[in-house]
Design an enzyme around this catalytic site. Structure first.
Site, short mmCIF file in Angstrom:
data_model
loop_
_atom_site.label_atom_id
_atom_site.label_comp_id
_atom_site.label_asym_id
_atom_site.label_seq_id
_atom_site.Cartn_x
_atom_site.Cartn_y
_atom_site.Cartn_z
N ARG A 90 49.61 39.61 34.99
CA ARG A 90 48.37 40.66 35.94
C ARG A 90 47.50 39.98 36.62
NH1 ARG A 90 45.04 43.35 38.21
NH2 ARG A 90 43.33 44.48 37.49
N HIS A 93 42.13 38.92 40.09
CA HIS A 93 41.53 40.06 40.53
C HIS A 93 39.76 39.44 38.98
CE1 HIS A 93 42.24 40.95 36.20
NE2 HIS A 93 42.05 42.32 35.65
N HIS A 95 36.20 42.28 38.04
CA HIS A 95 36.01 44.13 38.38
C HIS A 95 34.15 43.82 39.04
CE1 HIS A 95 39.12 44.20 35.74
NE2 HIS A 95 38.96 43.42 35.30
N GLU A 100 34.51 42.83 30.83
CA GLU A 100 36.11 43.19 29.74
C GLU A 100 35.73 42.17 28.71
OE1 GLU A 100 39.92 42.32 32.26
OE2 GLU A 100 40.97 41.49 30.81
N HIS A 139 39.76 36.36 37.02
CA HIS A 139 40.69 36.35 35.85
C HIS A 139 42.38 36.45 36.10
CE1 HIS A 139 38.65 39.96 35.08
NE2 HIS A 139 39.66 39.91 34.43
N GLU A 162 40.75 50.62 36.19
CA GLU A 162 41.75 49.51 35.81
C GLU A 162 42.39 49.13 37.17
OE1 GLU A 162 41.84 46.36 34.91
OE2 GLU A 162 43.96 46.24 34.62
MN MN Z 1 39.90 42.54 34.23
#
Ligand code: MN
Ligand code: MN
Length: 388
Positions: A90, A93, A95, A100, A139, A162
């Site tokens: 993943r 990125h 937020h 999170e 992260h 998300e």
């Molecule tokens: Mn995340």
């Protein structure tokens, strides 16, 4: 409004309410109907079959989410169920609006997170471990096991999606290559070949056994770790009907805005009616089958049935209970709160804190019956009752 038009207005409202629910039907004969139920919206649905919903799938894995869009009551928290293929990443990125908090169900995950002042940490997570990334910290996640990994992410804002995160490929793909060239000292032509849209979850090479060094070859370690091994915790208290493990800012100092619980209930056991004065509650059924009842004042209550993979939500201050609906299977439920401290008031504790005469009068009950109420907090009761 004259008496006549007011009566007419209420009559119409009752008819409309009757068309949408059975609750209003009895209201006219019910002496409690002075609560003007017709003026209240019914308690909204608080159950969402998240694992049965459509997944966003990219080459390295998949994700399903529950936000206010799928579950409108869930204003304070959102959740995601994510699966990564072996090596799946993943991508980097952050937020903008939510922290999170995550719980690993299956497989192993390696994360690297960066905060202000260049502090960062790389950690490996096993099943039962929790991570917390403060809002806005960058992260990435990678599956470092040979099998698919599965984890649940909880965010402290119900509007968080998300699928709308600040992803590195999306960002660099929308930054002029000459700006990247000036900033990073690589020819603009190289950046012109970078992805133009968000990749989201990509395939990665087979991860190393040991945590690899970072590009800088030295790490300025974050003062507080981002990892807490929740399921290694000795249950803080055992009950006849189950156990609860809990992580708050006390055990996990970086987790200032969120806390969480894993609750195991034996067949037929009940987490007794209670409420949380300080936080909303977001739920995910890891395994088993249960009934959750929520009370929202003014005669509004609702019981929903939950199965493995379902998500639920209880607004701050609303009364609720959880009952294992199976007579054979354990129930395991993951619960996240949007507050670093855990606060709850349970029915048994509340009653036990009051004078007996008051309780008898309040409930029009006999003194003898009140004598038999628990004189301590029950918290979890077995199928046969609270025990002593
Ligand atoms: Mn995340
Ligand atoms: Mn609760």
């Amino acid at each position: 409004m004259t008496d006549f038009t007011r009566r007419g207005f209420l009559g119409t409202a009752a008819l409309v309410a009757g068309a949408v629910g059975i609750e209003a039907a009895a209201a006219e004969d019910d002496p409690r109907s002075y609560k003007h139920k017709e003026d209240l919206e019914a308690l909204p649905n608080f159950h969402y079959a998240m694992e049965a919903s459509h997944a966003r799938v990219t080459e390295g894995g998949s994700a399903r989410e529950a936000t206010i869009k799928q579950l409108p009551i869930s204003k304070g928290l959102a959740g995601v169920s994510m699966r990564l293929k072996p090596g799946g990443i993943r991508e980097l990125h952050w937020h903008a609006i939510a922290a999170e908090w995550a719980f690993v169900i299956k497989g192993r995950v390696r994360t690297t997170v960066i905060g202000p002042d260049g502090v960062s940490e790389t950690n490996d997570f096993n099943p039962g471990d929790v991570w917390y990334f403060p809002r806005g910290h960058g992260h990435l996640l990678q599956n470092i096991s040979a099998e698919e990994c599965h984890f649940i992410l909880i965010f402290d804002d119900g509007a968080f999606s998300e699928f709308g995160t600040f992803s590195s490929t999306d960002w660099l793909g929308h930054t002029p290559p000459h700006v990247l060239a000036k900033s990073l000292g690589i020819p603009a032509s190289a950046f012109a070949r970078f992805p133009k849209e968000e990749l989201y979850i990509v395939n990665g090479r087979t991860p190393s056994k040991e945590v690899p060094p970072n590009h800088a070859k030295m790490q300025k370690l974050a003062p507080n770790t981002h990892r807490y091994p929740l399921m290694d915790q000795e249950p803080y208290e055992t009950f006849r009907g189950g156990i609860e493990r809990r992580v708050t800012v006390k055990e996990f100092p970086i987790s200032t805005t969120m806390s969480g619980v894993v609750l195991n209930l034996d067949p037929g056991a009940v987490r007794e009616p209670h409420w949380h004065p300080n936080a909303d509650e977001w739920q995910y059924i890891i395994s088993g089958h249960c009934h959750i009842g929520v009370f929202g004042s003014s005669g509004r209550s609702r019981i929903e049935e939950f199965h493995q993979g379902d998500a639920g939500y209880v607004p701050r201050g609303y009364g609720h209970y959880i009952e294992n609906a199976s007579d054979r299977e354990q129930l395991q439920i993951l619960i996240g709160f949007n507050h670093g401290q855990y606060e709850e008031i349970s029915l048994s504790t509340w009653l036990a804190a009051n004078p007996e005469g008051i309780l008898a009068d309040n409930f029009r009950a006999s003194d003898d019956l009140v004598q038999r109420l628990p004189d301590h907090r029950v918290f979890i009761a077995s199928k046969d009752g609270p025990g002593v």
